[in-house]
Design an enzyme around this catalytic site. Structure first.
Site, PDB file in Angstrom:
ATOM      1  N   HIS A   1     -11.236  10.291 -39.604  1.00  0.00           N
ATOM      2  CA  HIS A   1      -9.787  10.290 -39.819  1.00  0.00           C
ATOM      3  C   HIS A   1      -9.254   9.001 -40.428  1.00  0.00           C
ATOM      4  CE1 HIS A   1     -10.571   8.749 -35.801  1.00  0.00           C
ATOM      5  NE2 HIS A   1      -9.422   8.105 -35.852  1.00  0.00           N
TER       6      HIS A   1
ATOM      7  N   PHE B   1     -11.049   8.742 -25.343  1.00  0.00           N
ATOM      8  CA  PHE B   1     -10.421   8.226 -26.554  1.00  0.00           C
ATOM      9  C   PHE B   1     -11.437   8.267 -27.705  1.00  0.00           C
ATOM     10  CE2 PHE B   1      -9.140   4.529 -29.227  1.00  0.00           C
ATOM     11  CZ  PHE B   1      -7.954   5.069 -29.679  1.00  0.00           C
ATOM     12  N   ASP B   2     -10.951   8.306 -28.957  1.00  0.00           N
ATOM     13  CA  ASP B   2     -11.873   8.522 -30.087  1.00  0.00           C
ATOM     14  C   ASP B   2     -12.943   7.446 -30.245  1.00  0.00           C
ATOM     15  OD1 ASP B   2      -9.837   6.860 -30.922  1.00  0.00           O
ATOM     16  OD2 ASP B   2      -9.589   7.752 -32.887  1.00  0.00           O
TER      17      ASP B   2
ATOM     18  N   TYR C   1     -15.197 -24.477 -27.287  1.00  0.00           N
ATOM     19  CA  TYR C   1     -16.151 -23.364 -27.426  1.00  0.00           C
ATOM     20  C   TYR C   1     -16.502 -22.780 -26.068  1.00  0.00           C
ATOM     21  CZ  TYR C   1     -20.059 -20.675 -29.295  1.00  0.00           C
ATOM     22  OH  TYR C   1     -20.893 -19.650 -29.664  1.00  0.00           O
TER      23      TYR C   1
ATOM     24  N   ASP D   1     -10.893   3.257 -18.512  1.00  0.00           N
ATOM     25  CA  ASP D   1     -10.499   2.868 -19.864  1.00  0.00           C
ATOM     26  C   ASP D   1      -8.997   2.578 -19.756  1.00  0.00           C
ATOM     27  OD1 ASP D   1      -9.956   2.581 -22.509  1.00  0.00           O
ATOM     28  OD2 ASP D   1     -10.722   4.532 -23.145  1.00  0.00           O
TER      29      ASP D   1
ATOM     30  N   LYS E   1      -2.436  -2.915 -26.220  1.00  0.00           N
ATOM     31  CA  LYS E   1      -1.432  -1.975 -25.723  1.00  0.00           C
ATOM     32  C   LYS E   1      -0.614  -2.634 -24.611  1.00  0.00           C
ATOM     33  CE  LYS E   1      -4.288   0.913 -27.991  1.00  0.00           C
ATOM     34  NZ  LYS E   1      -5.649   1.257 -27.679  1.00  0.00           N
TER      35      LYS E   1
ATOM     36  N   ALA F   1      -6.336   0.827 -21.400  1.00  0.00           N
ATOM     37  CA  ALA F   1      -5.346   0.350 -22.377  1.00  0.00           C
ATOM     38  C   ALA F   1      -3.903   0.434 -21.857  1.00  0.00           C
ATOM     39  CB  ALA F   1      -5.487   1.119 -23.681  1.00  0.00           C
TER      40      ALA F   1
HETATM   41  C1  LIG Z   1      -6.819   1.749 -28.159  1.00  0.00           C
HETATM   42  C2  LIG Z   1      -7.731   2.320 -27.191  1.00  0.00           C
HETATM   43  C3  LIG Z   1      -9.093   2.008 -27.189  1.00  0.00           C
HETATM   44  C4  LIG Z   1      -9.727   1.140 -28.248  1.00  0.00           C
HETATM   45  O1  LIG Z   1      -9.156  -0.106 -28.310  1.00  0.00           O
HETATM   46  P1  LIG Z   1      -9.033  -0.961 -29.657  1.00  0.00           P
HETATM   47  O2  LIG Z   1      -8.377  -2.213 -29.180  1.00  0.00           O
HETATM   48  O3  LIG Z   1      -8.197  -0.194 -30.607  1.00  0.00           O
HETATM   49  O4  LIG Z   1     -10.390  -1.195 -30.174  1.00  0.00           O
HETATM   50  C5  LIG Z   1      -9.877   2.575 -26.223  1.00  0.00           C
HETATM   51  N1  LIG Z   1      -9.375   3.415 -25.311  1.00  0.00           N
HETATM   52  C6  LIG Z   1      -8.073   3.738 -25.272  1.00  0.00           C
HETATM   53  C7  LIG Z   1      -7.559   4.661 -24.236  1.00  0.00           C
HETATM   54  C8  LIG Z   1      -7.208   3.211 -26.216  1.00  0.00           C
HETATM   55  O5  LIG Z   1      -5.920   3.571 -26.199  1.00  0.00           O
END
Ligand SMILES: *Cc1c(COP(=O)(O)O)cnc(C)c1O
Length: 466
Positions: free
Chosen positions: A450, A124-125, A72, A215, A258, A217
């Site tokens: 969406h 990002f969304d 843990y 951000d 990603k 990814a």
């Molecule tokens: C995928 C993504 C996110 C969100 O990540 P999740 O793992 O899907 O929750 C945030 N910002 C960017 C640029 C992304 O491509």
């Protein structure tokens, strides 16, 4: 003769996929209320919905999973991940989370309050969702070139420094908790940000006393593009470039699904100890104790290994060349695609594909549905559905671009699959004039519609009304 290019791996395990008939697909998509998210994966032949969490792990990642420590608190897997994050990205503090949006939730809980503004490059969304949910505002400062799919620009993810400075100078510092730089910029097409731009944004931010969060990814794909396209980086390794990129960030959020090539996971990286401590409380409430935060030990081990593999040049070259292969095929067949090609996906310009369709009938969604009907290929709409309604006026927001994203999972499909996708797009393109009506919404949620939106054919709806 020069030897042709080949993948930097061989395949050790396979998963069967199945073709279907057009009649089956027409039935399935109707039952799915014309929302591709509602399809079952076995109703899909080639799944390009996302490159998120859909990659194939390596033998070394699977081996690392077997060594996962499920304690843990203070698991060795946590420390493995901690040292990978320190060595590859340079952050002293980090918190594991179950995925990228969870990292946003935790970090923004500590930082964002009502009335704030968060400038960035096409957020990002989920990022935008987490900002707007807190009654703050995301302000897009991407360079104008990003919104024209025909302009050749090596770094279409760049932030326009004039736009950014306008935001910084028009709001008090207390109202700007951070600038978010998305690398690569997902919403504008997987387009990279140059090192120079990262450097300039950071310098401007420091001038105004604002923190910069990446951000992250697709940070490794961003580094690959810097190596290929930016003066002075040709001889640097991806790992050296990544290290330099993060000199210009105070923190990062990461969706590990990603570029870290795992099926689930995320984290937040911090340079500021104080902010890390504040975020710890939220991590414990929302994700889990600070040494696992929603991830199992084996998953943290696979992630640590994935960060290392994902920042190797040979892997990135294989990956990005496959995406470009698809892009070139489509271009040769006359299908309008965004250029230059992004790192993780090819984006079809639906407005140029179906110029006769009214924007009120969801142009990119219509094209995505046609592509599914044609060959069982599942792409995703990056257009009006995704852009959602204005939180204040509740009117539809019509974005500058209507795109269908064909996201390529990492190490999953072969170039034969790319050929099938290209021909399927060409077939739809050849009959584009017969596609005269789009879709209408019958049901939608208040935020991030969406994923769950339900649609009906605009044609059928018109018949019903008559
Ligand atoms: C995928 C993504 C996110 C969100 O990540 P999740 O793992 O899907 O929750 C945030 N910002 C960017 C640029 C992304 O491509």
């Amino acid at each position: 003769m020069e030897l042709p290019f080949a993948e930097s791996y061989k395949i050790k395990m396979v998963e069967p996929i199945r073709k279907s008939t057009r009649e089956e697909r027409e039935e399935w998509i109707k039952t799915a209320k014309y929302n591709l998210f509602n399809l079952r994966s076995d109703q899909v032949f080639i799944d390009l919905l996302t490159d998120s969490g859909t990659g194939a792990m390596s033998d070394r990642q699977w081996a690392a999973m077997m060594l996962g420590d499920e304690s843990y608190a203070g698991a060795s897997s946590y420390y493995n991940l901690k040292s990978a994050i320190k060595n590859i990205l340079g952050f002293d503090y980090f918190l594991p989370t179950h995925q990228g949006r969870a990292a946003e939730n935790v970090l923004f809980s500590a930082l964002v309050k009502e009335g704030d503004v968060v400038p960035g490059n096409s957020h990002f969304d989920t990022t935008k969702g987490h900002i707007e949910f807190r009654k703050a505002k995301a302000i897009d400062c991407t360079i104008d070139e990003a919104f024209n799919t025909t302009i050749q620009h090596p770094f279409k993810g760049n932030i326009d420094l004039t736009k950014l400075e306008t935001v910084l100078s028009q709001h008090p510092k207390e109202q700007i908790p951070m600038i978010i730089v998305t690398v690569t910029c997902n919403s504008s097409g997987g387009q990279p940000v140059s090192m120079q731009n990262l450097k300039d944004v950071y310098a401007l931010a420091k001038q105004y006393g604002i923190r910069v969060i990446f951000d992250s990814a697709r940070f490794a794909e961003n580094a690959y593009f810097i190596k290929l396209r930016e003066e002075g980086y040709q001889d640097k390794s991806i790992k050296e470039i990544v290290k330099e990129m993060y000199q210009y960030a105070d923190g990062m959020t990461m969706s590990s699904k990603k570029d870290a090539i795992v099926n689930m996971g995320g984290f937040i990286g911090f340079k500021e100890e104080e902010l890390f401590k504040k975020a710890c409380q939220f991590n414990i409430i929302y994700e889990g104790y600070i040494t696992y935060g929603g991830m199992s030990g084996r998953d943290m081990n696979a992630l640590a290994q994935g960060l290392d593999e994902g920042t190797e040049f040979e892997y990135l070259e294989t990956r990005i060349r496959q995406v470009a292969y698809l892009g070139e095929r489509l271009k040769k067949l006359g299908v309008p695609v965004q250029e230059p090609f992004g790192g993780h996906a090819i984006f079809i310009d639906a407005k140029r594909f179906l110029p006769h369709l009214p924007k009120e009938e969801f142009v990119a969604q219509t094209l995505a549905i046609e592509l599914y009907k044609e060959a069982g290929i599942r792409g995703v709409e990056i257009g009006t559905l995704l852009a959602d309604r204005d939180p204040e006026t509740r009117e539809n927001r019509y974005p500058a671009l209507e795109l269908v994203r064909l996201a390529i999972p990492r190490r999953v499909y072969t170039n034969n699959h790319m050929d099938v996708i290209a021909v399927a797009c060409k077939n739809v393109y050849d009959r584009r004039e017969q596609i005269t009506r789009g879709y209408q919404i019958t049901n939608e949620s208040a935020i991030m519609r969406h994923f769950t939106v339900e649609l009906t054919s605009a044609e059928e709806k018109a018949h019903v009304m008559i």
